[in-house]
Design a protein around this motif. Structure first.
Motif, PDB file in Angstrom:
ATOM      1  N   UNK A 201      41.201  24.060  60.747  1.00 51.91           N
ATOM      2  CA  UNK A 201      41.620  23.643  59.389  1.00 51.91           C
ATOM      3  C   UNK A 201      42.194  24.615  58.510  1.00 51.91           C
ATOM      4  N   UNK A 202      42.316  25.883  58.908  1.00 51.17           N
ATOM      5  CA  UNK A 202      42.907  26.642  58.106  1.00 51.17           C
ATOM      6  C   UNK A 202      44.426  26.611  57.715  1.00 51.17           C
ATOM      7  N   UNK A 203      44.762  26.504  56.362  1.00 50.42           N
ATOM      8  CA  UNK A 203      45.997  26.171  56.081  1.00 50.42           C
ATOM      9  C   UNK A 203      47.004  27.311  56.402  1.00 50.42           C
ATOM     10  N   UNK A 204      46.427  28.736  56.662  1.00 49.21           N
ATOM     11  CA  UNK A 204      47.395  29.847  57.070  1.00 49.21           C
ATOM     12  C   UNK A 204      46.536  30.981  57.392  1.00 49.21           C
ATOM     13  N   UNK A 205      47.091  32.184  57.441  1.00 49.18           N
ATOM     14  CA  UNK A 205      46.150  33.146  57.909  1.00 49.18           C
ATOM     15  C   UNK A 205      46.207  34.209  56.747  1.00 49.18           C
ATOM     16  N   UNK A 206      46.202  33.756  55.399  1.00 47.37           N
ATOM     17  CA  UNK A 206      46.295  34.515  54.429  1.00 47.37           C
ATOM     18  C   UNK A 206      44.815  34.661  53.699  1.00 47.37           C
ATOM     19  N   UNK A 207      44.274  35.596  53.801  1.00 51.02           N
ATOM     20  CA  UNK A 207      42.806  35.760  53.569  1.00 51.02           C
ATOM     21  C   UNK A 207      42.612  36.414  52.127  1.00 51.02           C
ATOM     22  N   UNK A 208      41.646  35.869  51.392  1.00 49.83           N
ATOM     23  CA  UNK A 208      41.424  36.513  50.249  1.00 49.83           C
ATOM     24  C   UNK A 208      40.637  37.674  50.311  1.00 49.83           C
ATOM     25  N   UNK A 209      40.977  38.902  50.008  1.00 48.26           N
ATOM     26  CA  UNK A 209      40.244  40.050  50.256  1.00 48.26           C
ATOM     27  C   UNK A 209      39.754  41.014  48.976  1.00 48.26           C
ATOM     28  N   UNK A 210      39.073  40.026  48.247  1.00 48.22           N
ATOM     29  CA  UNK A 210      37.938  40.589  47.143  1.00 48.22           C
ATOM     30  C   UNK A 210      38.454  41.252  45.726  1.00 48.22           C
ATOM     31  N   UNK A 211      39.874  40.713  45.549  1.00 48.09           N
ATOM     32  CA  UNK A 211      40.113  41.112  44.168  1.00 48.09           C
ATOM     33  C   UNK A 211      40.848  40.092  43.478  1.00 48.09           C
ATOM     34  N   UNK A 212      40.537  39.751  42.178  1.00 46.24           N
ATOM     35  CA  UNK A 212      40.963  38.367  41.556  1.00 46.24           C
ATOM     36  C   UNK A 212      41.112  38.674  40.173  1.00 46.24           C
ATOM     37  N   UNK A 213      42.224  38.077  39.600  1.00 48.50           N
ATOM     38  CA  UNK A 213      42.341  38.336  37.916  1.00 48.50           C
ATOM     39  C   UNK A 213      42.620  36.817  37.394  1.00 48.50           C
ATOM     40  N   UNK A 214      41.375  36.337  36.861  1.00 48.19           N
ATOM     41  CA  UNK A 214      41.065  34.906  36.689  1.00 48.19           C
ATOM     42  C   UNK A 214      41.544  34.584  35.150  1.00 48.19           C
ATOM     43  N   UNK A 215      42.064  33.324  34.951  1.00 49.11           N
ATOM     44  CA  UNK A 215      42.357  32.864  33.715  1.00 49.11           C
ATOM     45  C   UNK A 215      40.909  32.346  33.113  1.00 49.11           C
ATOM     46  N   UNK A 216      40.934  32.252  31.515  1.00 53.37           N
ATOM     47  CA  UNK A 216      39.639  31.850  30.883  1.00 53.37           C
ATOM     48  C   UNK A 216      39.549  30.282  31.505  1.00 53.37           C
ATOM     49  N   UNK A 217      40.451  29.599  31.941  1.00 55.62           N
ATOM     50  CA  UNK A 217      40.089  28.274  32.186  1.00 55.62           C
ATOM     51  C   UNK A 217      39.421  27.926  33.496  1.00 55.62           C
ATOM     52  N   UNK A 218      39.143  28.977  34.065  1.00 53.01           N
ATOM     53  CA  UNK A 218      38.366  28.754  35.238  1.00 53.01           C
ATOM     54  C   UNK A 218      36.980  28.615  35.055  1.00 53.01           C
ATOM     55  N   UNK A 219      36.300  29.068  33.576  1.00 49.79           N
ATOM     56  CA  UNK A 219      35.009  28.945  33.097  1.00 49.79           C
ATOM     57  C   UNK A 219      34.495  27.569  33.441  1.00 49.79           C
ATOM     58  N   UNK A 220      35.076  26.651  32.631  1.00 47.52           N
ATOM     59  CA  UNK A 220      34.364  25.442  32.714  1.00 47.52           C
ATOM     60  C   UNK A 220      34.190  24.618  34.247  1.00 47.52           C
ATOM     61  N   UNK A 221      35.381  25.075  35.005  1.00 46.97           N
ATOM     62  CA  UNK A 221      35.445  24.431  36.362  1.00 46.97           C
ATOM     63  C   UNK A 221      34.525  25.218  37.047  1.00 46.97           C
ATOM     64  N   UNK A 222      34.343  26.329  36.935  1.00 46.31           N
ATOM     65  CA  UNK A 222      32.933  27.058  37.548  1.00 46.31           C
ATOM     66  C   UNK A 222      31.808  26.592  37.202  1.00 46.31           C
ATOM     67  N   UNK A 223      31.784  26.204  35.825  1.00 42.34           N
ATOM     68  CA  UNK A 223      30.252  25.726  35.479  1.00 42.34           C
ATOM     69  C   UNK A 223      30.111  24.415  36.311  1.00 42.34           C
ATOM     70  N   UNK A 224      31.155  23.693  36.648  1.00 46.31           N
ATOM     71  CA  UNK A 224      30.809  22.170  37.155  1.00 46.31           C
ATOM     72  C   UNK A 224      30.949  22.215  38.872  1.00 46.31           C
TER      73      UNK A 224
END
Ligand code: G1P
Length: 293
Positions: A201-224
């Motif tokens: 199912x993996x769309x690629x071999x590009x793994x997220x490796x633990x560093x993120x800079x996130x926009x404030x718009x993630x908050x309401x999405x994270x909450x739900x």
């Protein structure tokens, strides 16, 4: 910008070492893992660092608190080099803020605990069991600082990715960036992201490796965000939702990461960092070569 370091986990993959000692306090060469992560934040210009902690992991707080008795002992016995080293652990102007996660319910929920402290602002996330190789060309600083710079210029969230062997995709969040190929240290639009997909199912071999800079718009999405894989609230699922609202970038790591959250990865990292130690690396290398014969 503030940074979040989630440290509340039990570190079960590192038992029995982590039965009484937080995995973030395990040393790599001569410093606890968490100190590398805090230094990475400071080097990138972040001074407000939020630790999402658990009440049983007091050793982490103690490591960064001023140790008055120890400091006066070192001062009175003339051990001024050691005194300076102890004081460097949390330099002046750096604020370490503790937030407690009452129930372990995934990375997404850990991040959500910091919402009252961060407010409606963008923020960085650094996972403490991943070290970004900092030696080849001062990469730790360059990577996070560049991710922050990209965010400041474009207001697009930046998610660090690294290619992994195909048989390891199910251990990571995996990014879908279509057929694009960005160079190391550069970014490209992310079309989707999936938490721990199967190899099929993996769309690629590009793994997220633990560093993120996130926009404030993630908050309401994270909450739900509903519980996802493993029954836990996944940050990856909130990022997938964010991609539907606004552009998000995959930032290709310049260098490579070390996964210190499992025994083999930790052992490899310990050896690699020790071999590069300023005072002991050369001697350790000679000893190792002898021992390997
Ligand atoms: C977490 C994230 C995952 C990411 C990984 C990097 O997983 O959920 O998306 O790829 O960290 O280390 P964990 O290792 O906590 O299971």
């Amino acid at each position: 910008m503030k940074a979040v370091i989630p440290v509340a986990g039990f570190g079960t993959r590192m038992l029995p070492a982590t039965k009484a000692i937080p995995k973030e306090m395990l040393t790599v060469a001569d410093k606890p893992l968490i100190q590398y992560i805090v230094e990475e934040c400071i080097a990138a210009g972040i001074k407000d660092i939020i630790l999402v902690n658990h009440s049983f992991k007091t050793a982490i707080v103690n490591h960064f608190n001023t140790a008055f008795e120890l400091e006066s002992l070192l001062k009175n016995t003339g051990k001024l080099d050691l005194l300076a080293e102890v004081r460097r652990v949390c330099p002046p102007g750096v604020n370490l803020i503790q937030v407690y996660q009452d129930q372990a319910n995934g990375l997404g929920q850990a991040i959500l605990c910091t919402r009252p402290v961060i407010g409606n602002e963008p923020f960085a996330v650094l996972l403490p069991d991943v070290l970004i190789n900092e030696y080849a060309c001062h990469l730790a600083t360059d990577n996070l600082a560049k991710m922050l710079q990209c965010f400041q210029q474009t207001h697009r969230s930046q998610i660090m990715v690294e290619r992994v062997p195909c048989n390891e995709v199910s251990k990571y969040g995996i990014a879908d960036c279509g057929a694009q190929k960005a160079e190391a240290g550069y970014n490209m639009p992310m079309y989707n992201i999936v938490e721990k997909p199967s190899i099929h199912e993996a769309p690629s071999d590009l793994a997220v490796v633990g560093r993120y800079v996130l926009s404030a718009n993630i908050w309401p999405l994270l909450a739900k965000t509903a519980p996802g894989i493993g029954g836990e609230i996944q940050l990856t699922d909130a990022i997938a939702a964010l991609i539907k609202h606004e552009a998000v970038d995959a930032f290709v790591i310049n260098g490579y990461s070390h996964d210190c959250g499992n025994k083999l990865g930790y052992m490899k990292t310990f050896i690699e960092y020790s071999l590069r130690h300023e005072d002991y690396g050369a001697e350790l290398k000679r000893w190792l070569q002898q021992a390997m014969k």
